[in-house]
Write an enzyme that holds these catalytic residues in place. Structure first.
Site, PDB file in Angstrom:
ATOM      1  N   LYS A 173       0.863  -1.177   0.000  1.00 29.12           N
ATOM      2  CA  LYS A 173       0.000   0.000   0.000  1.00 29.12           C
ATOM      3  C   LYS A 173       0.901   1.229   0.000  1.00 29.12           C
ATOM      4  CE  LYS A 173      -3.116   2.453   3.110  1.00 29.12           C
ATOM      5  NZ  LYS A 173      -4.096   2.306   4.180  1.00 29.12           N
TER       6      LYS A 173
HETATM    7  C1  R5P Z   1      -2.165   5.004   7.965  1.00 30.92           C
HETATM    8  O1  R5P Z   1      -1.172   4.690   8.503  1.00 30.92           O
HETATM    9  C2  R5P Z   1      -3.263   4.075   7.805  1.00 30.92           C
HETATM   10  O2  R5P Z   1      -2.811   2.828   7.347  1.00 30.92           O
HETATM   11  C3  R5P Z   1      -4.411   4.535   6.959  1.00 30.92           C
HETATM   12  O3  R5P Z   1      -5.299   3.495   6.954  1.00 30.92           O
HETATM   13  C4  R5P Z   1      -4.034   4.893   5.549  1.00 30.92           C
HETATM   14  O4  R5P Z   1      -3.248   6.014   5.493  1.00 30.92           O
HETATM   15  C5  R5P Z   1      -5.222   4.973   4.572  1.00 30.92           C
HETATM   16  O5  R5P Z   1      -6.111   5.883   4.907  1.00 30.92           O
HETATM   17  P1  R5P Z   1      -6.317   7.250   4.122  1.00 30.92           P
HETATM   18  O6  R5P Z   1      -7.005   6.923   2.834  1.00 30.92           O
HETATM   19  O7  R5P Z   1      -7.167   8.024   5.065  1.00 30.92           O
HETATM   20  O8  R5P Z   1      -4.970   7.868   3.870  1.00 30.92           O
END
Ligand code: R5P
Length: 260
Positions: A173
């Site tokens: 990710k």
């Molecule tokens: C951050 O460390 C987390 O894994 C969040 O779940 C990630 O950043 C994704 O969320 P967003 O779309 O709000 O950035």
């Protein structure tokens, strides 16, 4: 790759489209009660029918998601820092693989902090988690966390994604960036993108569209869904882009027309 691990991966990345809409609600593990996630169950439950998987901590899972709901879980298993500290990289593994099995999760997720003070620990934690996860048939998603001093550009994100894959992550990710196709092309495992800070609904849909068009297999999106004025409409719009290759305007129409 053994059967159990492949089977779990196929619960997350849907074989029919080869894509996935992951809903990320793990923010509280270092941010506390993030806007939109003050009462996790209230936010999450209406969105579950539209998510391919749910990414969260064990505490959020056990308290806020009905055990009878059929949703693949991606369990956040790293943490140990809070937003009150400048250096967020000092994370450790916070949950055992035994507990991940007990919670019947489809994958575990860990952040890596390349270039930060605790780079080595986060990378070796990823490698150990992969070794343990593979022994149990549980895939590992590596999140490329970006410290304040790092720039979210192709050079840095390619470095992070490739290191994560080389250490054995099954999904990575990361963030979208210019020339994103090169980040995808140099990473031998599937990539999903984070949504990042809340932007306008149309900009968030453009981000999802750009990422998918440039090779991401999906999104692992949080704030741009649950902080929207219409989260259910927004996740439906994101789904149309990810699974149906919808154009941004058409997806935006879905969001606009969805009943709040
Ligand atoms: C951050 O460390 C987390 O894994 C969040 O779940 C990630 O950043 C994704 O969320 P967003 O779309 O709000 O950035």
């Amino acid at each position: 790759m053994d059967w159990g691990l492949k089977n779990r991966l196929s619960r997350i990345i849907k074989p029919k489209t080869g894509r996935t809409v992951m809903l990320a609600v793990d923010h509280g593990y270092f941010l506390g009660p993030t806007s939109g996630l003050e009462v996790i169950a209230n936010t999450v439950q209406p969105l579950l029918p539209y998510a391919d998987s749910l990414m969260l901590t064990r505490g959020a899972l056990r308290t806020s998601v009905p055990a009878g709901f059929d949703i693949p879980i991606v369990l956040r298993v790293s943490g140990g820092t809070s937003i009150l500290h400048d250096d967020l990289s000092n994370e450790d593994i916070t949950t055992s693989m035994e507990e991940a099995i007990k919670l019947n999760v489809s994958a575990v997720a860990i952040s890596i902090f390349v270039g930060s003070a605790h780079e080595k620990e986060t990378l070796t934690n990823l490698a150990k988690l992969v070794t343990h996860g593979e022994a149990c048939g549980i895939p590992v998603l590596a999140v490329t966390a970006v410290g304040r001093e790092m720039s979210r550009d192709k050079k840095y994100l390619s470095l992070c994604c490739r290191i994560a894959a080389e250490l054995g992550a099954h999904i990575v990710k990361t963030y979208y960036c210019d020339d994103f196709r090169e980040v995808v092309n140099t990473c031998p495992v599937p990539i999903v993108i984070a949504g990042g800070k809340k932007v306008s609904e149309k900009d968030a849909l453009k981000l999802a569209h750009n990422a998918i068009s440039n090779g991401a297999v999906g999104v692992d999106m949080g704030r741009n869904i649950f902080q929207s004025d219409n989260p259910v409409g927004m996740i439906q719009a994101v789904r149309a882009i990810v699974h149906k290759n919808a154009m941004v305007e058409d997806a935006y129409g879905l969001y606009k027309n969805a009943k709040k």
